[in-house]
Design an enzyme around this catalytic site. Structure first.
Site, PDB file in Angstrom:
ATOM      1  CD  GLU A 109      -2.931  -1.155   2.314  1.00 39.51           C
ATOM      2  OE1 GLU A 109      -2.781  -0.350   3.247  1.00 39.51           O
ATOM      3  OE2 GLU A 109      -3.910  -1.900   2.232  1.00 39.51           O
ATOM      4  CD  GLU A 138      -4.145  -5.830   3.379  1.00 37.84           C
ATOM      5  OE1 GLU A 138      -4.900  -4.969   3.879  1.00 37.84           O
ATOM      6  OE2 GLU A 138      -2.913  -5.780   3.490  1.00 37.84           O
TER       7      GLU A 138
HETATM    8  C1  PNW Z   1      -4.626  -1.970   5.440  1.00 37.64           C
HETATM    9  N1  PNW Z   1      -6.876   4.152   6.043  1.00 37.64           N
HETATM   10  O1  PNW Z   1      -4.350  -0.702   5.885  1.00 37.64           O
HETATM   11  C2  PNW Z   1      -3.367  -2.672   5.852  1.00 37.64           C
HETATM   12  O2  PNW Z   1      -2.665  -3.323   4.829  1.00 37.64           O
HETATM   13  C3  PNW Z   1      -3.449  -3.479   7.101  1.00 37.64           C
HETATM   14  O3  PNW Z   1      -2.202  -3.457   7.744  1.00 37.64           O
HETATM   15  C4  PNW Z   1      -4.571  -2.996   7.977  1.00 37.64           C
HETATM   16  O4  PNW Z   1      -4.626  -3.710   9.195  1.00 37.64           O
HETATM   17  C5  PNW Z   1      -5.871  -3.134   7.205  1.00 37.64           C
HETATM   18  O5  PNW Z   1      -5.834  -2.395   6.003  1.00 37.64           O
HETATM   19  C6  PNW Z   1      -7.092  -2.674   7.968  1.00 37.64           C
HETATM   20  O6  PNW Z   1      -7.018  -1.323   8.290  1.00 37.64           O
HETATM   21  C7  PNW Z   1      -5.042   0.453   5.878  1.00 37.64           C
HETATM   22  O7  PNW Z   1      -6.919   4.755   7.138  1.00 37.64           O
HETATM   23  C8  PNW Z   1      -5.077   1.168   7.061  1.00 37.64           C
HETATM   24  O8  PNW Z   1      -7.375   4.665   5.031  1.00 37.64           O
HETATM   25  C9  PNW Z   1      -5.699   2.370   7.117  1.00 37.64           C
HETATM   26  C10 PNW Z   1      -6.263   2.908   5.968  1.00 37.64           C
HETATM   27  C11 PNW Z   1      -6.215   2.211   4.769  1.00 37.64           C
HETATM   28  C12 PNW Z   1      -5.589   0.979   4.727  1.00 37.64           C
END
Ligand code: PNW
Length: 440
Positions: A168, A351
């Protein structure tokens, strides 16, 4: 019936997987791992709920055999895990034999159980020694990252099925350096623009380094959010478009089209690092697959300011998860089609999942919302397959309840419940559902 799928409905070689990341599950105080910028970030009051960090997390470092048994037990085919840079190279540059051995055992443990390893090199725990040199804002990070790629993949690269350098890039760049929600917690457009580029350069250089080792199965994992205008005004439409550009088109553009989208560049170009235009031949390395992480959509409207990016997220009307994220399965179909409009490469959903208000009662967790969520999103994957798009796999985030970054241990994304006092694992109803649906 809430779960409408069986393994037999999908192509024979389609991979059902689950994912975790190193800092979120391993326990970073074990095995000689170095300090990371997440440890520093979490220690600053106000950044993370209750100041929680990944020092112990799920203690996966000691319980990894149990955890691999849980993956195999659910009849899953593959496991997307990440390798901690600070465990492999505690100061960012010097190898730690214990760290390398840990991932060596983990990969062998997957193969012994018939699980295909899908590796991510960087899922956010930057060694503090490198953060102190400016971290992702310093262009040198790309070369350090390529050295890390050579080091860890020199050890396990002969046995991993699919590999992506960076999880990401939007989170590494925008969420962490412009929004300030993740480490290092900056709110600085100049820093963000530099990282928007350096993270791409690091992707390219690490890919080159892994090719030099003779590796195949190399890809990239982007996260996407569907941007919906909050109302029918032209301004909201424009801003949703801008949000879409920053989030969903910048990184795909860099990696697959050797160009960043003009509508975003218009705002970022004054802040970009010198010479960025000359890096695309390094960035856009030939790849073998592309990954999509997808969770939700956002309603976008003007924030009333004249400050870039001029927008705010508004409360949406759809059913929400425990993250307060709207459930919008059509967004997954949208991003599979969107990715396919950039490339013919095989696509993996790397994911998808949700945090739910799970309660452990009489030794069981009835996570009906998760079962429904997974079922509805898998239906969109089926639709994409029916349209002839080459989707090769679907990955549930996450195997375990774990360290949900700035939200600490409160948000539960797992197929398996973790009691953070005893660290006991209890498979939830969703785990049992997958086990039945995926029986071979
Ligand atoms: C993903 N946002 O992250 C990650 O790859 C994981 O580590 C995480 O646990 C999972 O999604 C769930 O959150 C994100 O705030 C974390 O926009 C935050 C955001 C987006 C993706």
């Amino acid at each position: 019936m809430t779960f409408a799928h069986r393994r037999a409905d999908f192509p024979a070689d389609f991979l059902f997987a689950t994912a975790t990341s190193a800092y979120q599950i391993e326990g970073h105080s074990f095995g000689g791992a170095g300090q990371t910028h997440w440890d520093t970030f979490a220690a600053t009051p106000g950044n993370v709920v209750r100041g929680e960090n990944g020092a112990v997390a799920c203690d996966h470092y000691h319980r990894w055999t149990d955890d691999l048994d849980l993956i195999a037990g659910a009849n899953l085919d593959a496991y997307r895990f990440s390798t901690s840079w600070a465990r492999v190279m505690p100061d960012g540059v010097t190898p730690n034999p214990d760290g390398l051995d840990f991932y060596d055992r983990l990969v062998d443990g997957m193969l012994e159980r018939g699980i295909k390893p899908m590796a991510t090199l960087y899922h956010w725990e930057l060694p503090s020694a490198l953060a102190d040199l400016g971290g992702w804002r310093n262009r040198d990070i790309a070369d350090r990252f390529a050295d890390f790629a050579t080091c860890i993949m020199g050890k396990i690269g002969d046995r991993v099925h699919r590999t992506a350098p960076i999880n990401e890039p939007w989170c590494v760049a925008w969420l962490s350096h412009f929004m300030g929600h993740h480490a290092p917690g900056l709110r600085d457009i100049r820093a963000a623009a530099r990282v928007m580029h350096h993270v791409m350069l690091a992707h390219g250089k690490a890919t080159q380094a892994m090719r030099a080792l003779g590796m195949t199965g190399l890809g990239a994992v982007m996260n996407h959010e569907y941007a919906e205008p909050a109302d029918s005004s032209e301004r909201s439409k424009e801003l949703a478009q801008l949000y879409d550009g920053i989030y969903n088109r910048w990184f795909l553009g860099g990696i697959l089209r050797k160009a960043y989208p003009e509508d975003v560049l218009k705002h970022l170009s004054p802040h970009m690092p010198e010479g960025w235009q000359d890096d695309f031949d390094t960035i856009a390395q030939p790849l073998d697959w592309v990954g999509i992480n997808y969770y939700t959509r956002k309603l976008i409207g003007p924030d009333g300011s004249d400050q870039f990016p001029f927008l705010e997220e508004r409360e949406g009307p759809l059913e929400k998860t425990a993250m307060d994220w709207e459930i919008y399965p059509d967004g997954l179909l949208h991003f599979i089609r969107h990715t396919a409009s950039y490339t013919d490469l095989p696509i993996y959903v790397t994911e998808n999942g949700l945090a739910s208000y799970d309660v452990l009662k009489d030794g069981a967790v009835q996570d009906e919302q998760r079962i429904r969520y997974l079922s509805e999103h898998l239906a969109r994957v089926k639709q994409a397959l029916a349209e002839g798009i080459d989707v090769r796999g679907y990955t549930v985030w996450s195997l375990l309840d774990n360290y949900e970054w700035a939200l600490g241990y409160e948000k539960r994304f797992g197929l398996v419940h973790v009691d953070f006092e005893t660290l006991a694992r209890t498979p939830k109803a969703s785990w049992h559902t997958l086990k039945d649906a995926l029986a071979k």
